[in-house]
Write a protein that holds these residues in place. Structure first.
Motif, PDB file in Angstrom:
ATOM      1  N   TRP A   1       0.838  -1.207   0.000  1.00 14.67           N
ATOM      2  CA  TRP A   1       0.000   0.000   0.000  1.00 14.67           C
ATOM      3  C   TRP A   1       0.874   1.259   0.000  1.00 14.67           C
ATOM      4  O   TRP A   1       0.561   2.234  -0.698  1.00 14.67           O
ATOM      5  CB  TRP A   1      -0.925   0.042   1.220  1.00 14.67           C
ATOM      6  CG  TRP A   1      -1.638  -1.203   1.647  1.00 14.67           C
ATOM      7  CD1 TRP A   1      -1.989  -1.519   2.932  1.00 14.67           C
ATOM      8  CD2 TRP A   1      -2.115  -2.303   0.849  1.00 14.67           C
ATOM      9  NE1 TRP A   1      -2.636  -2.731   2.990  1.00 14.67           N
ATOM     10  CE2 TRP A   1      -2.725  -3.231   1.731  1.00 14.67           C
ATOM     11  CE3 TRP A   1      -2.072  -2.594  -0.506  1.00 14.67           C
ATOM     12  CZ2 TRP A   1      -3.302  -4.438   1.295  1.00 14.67           C
ATOM     13  CZ3 TRP A   1      -2.627  -3.793  -0.954  1.00 14.67           C
ATOM     14  CH2 TRP A   1      -3.236  -4.681  -0.075  1.00 14.67           C
ATOM     15  N   LEU A   2       1.975   1.236   0.774  1.00 15.71           N
ATOM     16  CA  LEU A   2       2.866   2.397   0.812  1.00 15.71           C
ATOM     17  C   LEU A   2       3.536   2.637  -0.539  1.00 15.71           C
ATOM     18  O   LEU A   2       3.644   3.788  -0.998  1.00 15.71           O
ATOM     19  CB  LEU A   2       3.925   2.211   1.897  1.00 15.71           C
ATOM     20  CG  LEU A   2       3.477   2.468   3.332  1.00 15.71           C
ATOM     21  CD1 LEU A   2       4.572   2.075   4.318  1.00 15.71           C
ATOM     22  CD2 LEU A   2       3.095   3.940   3.543  1.00 15.71           C
ATOM     23  N   GLN A   3       4.008   1.577  -1.170  1.00 11.29           N
ATOM     24  CA  GLN A   3       4.654   1.732  -2.478  1.00 11.29           C
ATOM     25  C   GLN A   3       3.696   2.345  -3.492  1.00 11.29           C
ATOM     26  O   GLN A   3       4.079   3.205  -4.287  1.00 11.29           O
ATOM     27  CB  GLN A   3       5.166   0.380  -2.969  1.00 11.29           C
ATOM     28  CG  GLN A   3       6.363  -0.145  -2.195  1.00 11.29           C
ATOM     29  CD  GLN A   3       6.706  -1.579  -2.557  1.00 11.29           C
ATOM     30  OE1 GLN A   3       5.824  -2.382  -2.874  1.00 11.29           O
ATOM     31  NE2 GLN A   3       7.983  -1.919  -2.505  1.00 11.29           N
ATOM     32  N   ILE A   4       2.449   1.909  -3.448  1.00 13.11           N
ATOM     33  CA  ILE A   4       1.451   2.448  -4.370  1.00 13.11           C
ATOM     34  C   ILE A   4       1.186   3.920  -4.082  1.00 13.11           C
ATOM     35  O   ILE A   4       1.232   4.772  -4.980  1.00 13.11           O
ATOM     36  CB  ILE A   4       0.146   1.629  -4.268  1.00 13.11           C
ATOM     37  CG1 ILE A   4       0.368   0.210  -4.818  1.00 13.11           C
ATOM     38  CG2 ILE A   4      -0.985   2.320  -5.030  1.00 13.11           C
ATOM     39  CD1 ILE A   4      -0.791  -0.745  -4.561  1.00 13.11           C
ATOM     40  N   THR A   5       0.922   4.233  -2.823  1.00  9.70           N
ATOM     41  CA  THR A   5       0.562   5.608  -2.454  1.00  9.70           C
ATOM     42  C   THR A   5       1.732   6.572  -2.600  1.00  9.70           C
ATOM     43  O   THR A   5       1.578   7.681  -3.134  1.00  9.70           O
ATOM     44  CB  THR A   5       0.039   5.646  -1.004  1.00  9.70           C
ATOM     45  OG1 THR A   5      -1.036   4.720  -0.866  1.00  9.70           O
ATOM     46  CG2 THR A   5      -0.453   7.034  -0.646  1.00  9.70           C
ATOM     47  N   LEU A   6       2.918   6.158  -2.134  1.00  7.58           N
ATOM     48  CA  LEU A   6       4.078   7.047  -2.201  1.00  7.58           C
ATOM     49  C   LEU A   6       4.560   7.255  -3.634  1.00  7.58           C
ATOM     50  O   LEU A   6       5.317   8.192  -3.905  1.00  7.58           O
ATOM     51  CB  LEU A   6       5.213   6.488  -1.337  1.00  7.58           C
ATOM     52  CG  LEU A   6       4.924   6.424   0.166  1.00  7.58           C
ATOM     53  CD1 LEU A   6       6.076   5.751   0.903  1.00  7.58           C
ATOM     54  CD2 LEU A   6       4.675   7.820   0.735  1.00  7.58           C
ATOM     55  N   SER A   7       4.134   6.401  -4.564  1.00 10.10           N
ATOM     56  CA  SER A   7       4.486   6.578  -5.974  1.00 10.10           C
ATOM     57  C   SER A   7       3.566   7.564  -6.676  1.00 10.10           C
ATOM     58  O   SER A   7       3.768   7.868  -7.855  1.00 10.10           O
ATOM     59  CB  SER A   7       4.432   5.230  -6.702  1.00 10.10           C
ATOM     60  OG  SER A   7       5.441   4.360  -6.216  1.00 10.10           O
ATOM     61  N   GLY A   8       2.550   8.037  -5.945  1.00 13.01           N
ATOM     62  CA  GLY A   8       1.679   9.057  -6.518  1.00 13.01           C
ATOM     63  C   GLY A   8       0.291   8.587  -6.894  1.00 13.01           C
ATOM     64  O   GLY A   8      -0.537   9.394  -7.345  1.00 13.01           O
ATOM     65  N   TYR A   9      -0.003   7.310  -6.724  1.00 11.00           N
ATOM     66  CA  TYR A   9      -1.348   6.812  -7.018  1.00 11.00           C
ATOM     67  C   TYR A   9      -2.307   7.210  -5.897  1.00 11.00           C
ATOM     68  O   TYR A   9      -1.933   7.236  -4.729  1.00 11.00           O
ATOM     69  CB  TYR A   9      -1.325   5.288  -7.170  1.00 11.00           C
ATOM     70  CG  TYR A   9      -0.585   4.815  -8.392  1.00 11.00           C
ATOM     71  CD1 TYR A   9      -1.224   4.702  -9.629  1.00 11.00           C
ATOM     72  CD2 TYR A   9       0.773   4.481  -8.318  1.00 11.00           C
ATOM     73  CE1 TYR A   9      -0.532   4.270 -10.751  1.00 11.00           C
ATOM     74  CE2 TYR A   9       1.463   4.046  -9.438  1.00 11.00           C
ATOM     75  CZ  TYR A   9       0.809   3.945 -10.651  1.00 11.00           C
ATOM     76  OH  TYR A   9       1.492   3.508 -11.763  1.00 11.00           O
TER      77      TYR A   9
END
Length: 284
Positions: free
Chosen positions: A196-204
């Motif tokens: 979830w962090l990778q998705i959110t921190l990538s701008g999604y």
């Protein structure tokens, strides 16, 4: 399930490990959806139970073959929930993925409401929602009627809020199939939080639906009272923070602050667990 229930363009993915006694409840909660997924992927993670789990999966596939497409993947070696979920994700054909654990269940309107909202908000890559804790022997065949889609509250989840707390329980998550991420295969604790962090921190963009659309039967975090289990979970979260730091999503100062903040929460959690144990002993 309603007769001739419409299908949502969703692939449901369930990792299965020695779950012959609970998987029927999980699959049944999908079959009872007011809007069915196009397919269900049941991934047997090399269950060492003399074929009990695998036989149950084939039994469920045969039973519901006229209602929904059910596919079974048998992994040759046990890899953990991340590997099993990734296998189902890779095989899925629909534009949306919804995860469910073999010992949990969905509210009958989960897919109708969650997919319906995501369809109306295509800019959102991932959503989650509330979950209810239920006793092991209970199974709600039908829930209370939910508000119309436009009536419930939705919160956009910011990068900062997600860094401080995992807002999404895995059985509540629906995400877009084409996201360029997967669960980390080597992690067995906090692997979902890392994703979830990778998705959110990538701008999604991500959002939280303020409705209880899933039922969890596992004990709450640390409720078992074993400090060793609590520490495994904490180490998993600390590893998650280290990985997002090494991958460049956060700077050194943010990483150190999050580590200290997480350790403080861990100490509070341990004290709370042992306080409950002492209280039970004194009240017996």
């Amino acid at each position: 399930m309603k007769d001739n229930a419409p299908h949502a363009p969703v692939s449901a993915v369930i990792p299965c490990y020695c779950c012959s006694e609970t998987i029927e409840r999980a699959v049944g909660s999908i079959i009872n959806q007011t809007q069915l997924p196009v397919e269900i992927w049941l991934v047997d993670d090399a269950s060492p139970d003399d074929g009990c789990t695998l036989n149950k999966l084939y039994e469920l596939k045969a039973r519901y073959t006229d209602m929904v497409q059910i596919e079974i993947i048998k992994l040759p070696v046990n890899g953990g929930p991340s590997v099993a979920r990734n296998a189902g994700w890779e095989a899925a054909t629909q534009p949306y993925i919804a995860f469910l654990d073999a010992d949990d269940a969905w509210h009958p309107q989960k897919l109708e409401v969650q997919y319906g909202w995501m369809k109306e908000h295509p800019e959102i890559a991932l959503t989650g929602h509330k979950c209810l804790w239920l006793k092991e022997d209970s199974f709600p065949q039908s829930g209370e009627p939910l508000p119309k889609v436009e009536e419930f509250h939705v919160r956009r989840i910011t990068k900062l809020s997600l860094l401080f707390s995992n807002r999404f329980s895995t059985p509540s998550v629906m995400l877009k199939n084409d996201l360029p991420f997967r669960f980390e295969p080597q992690k067995r604790h906090s692997e979902d939080y890392l994703l979830w962090l990778q998705i959110t921190l990538s701008g999604y963009q991500c959002a939280f639906l303020d409705l209880p659309l899933a039922y969890l039967y596992k004990a709450p975090y640390g409720e078992g009272g074993l400090s060793a289990d609590l520490w495994k979970m904490e180490k998993g979260q600390l590893d998650t923070y280290y990985r997002v730091y090494k991958e460049g999503y956060i700077n050194l100062f943010a990483w150190l602050f999050l580590v200290l903040f997480s350790l403080a929460k861990f100490c509070r959690r341990v004290l709370k667990v042992y306080f409950k144990k002492i209280t039970r002993m004194l009240t017996k």
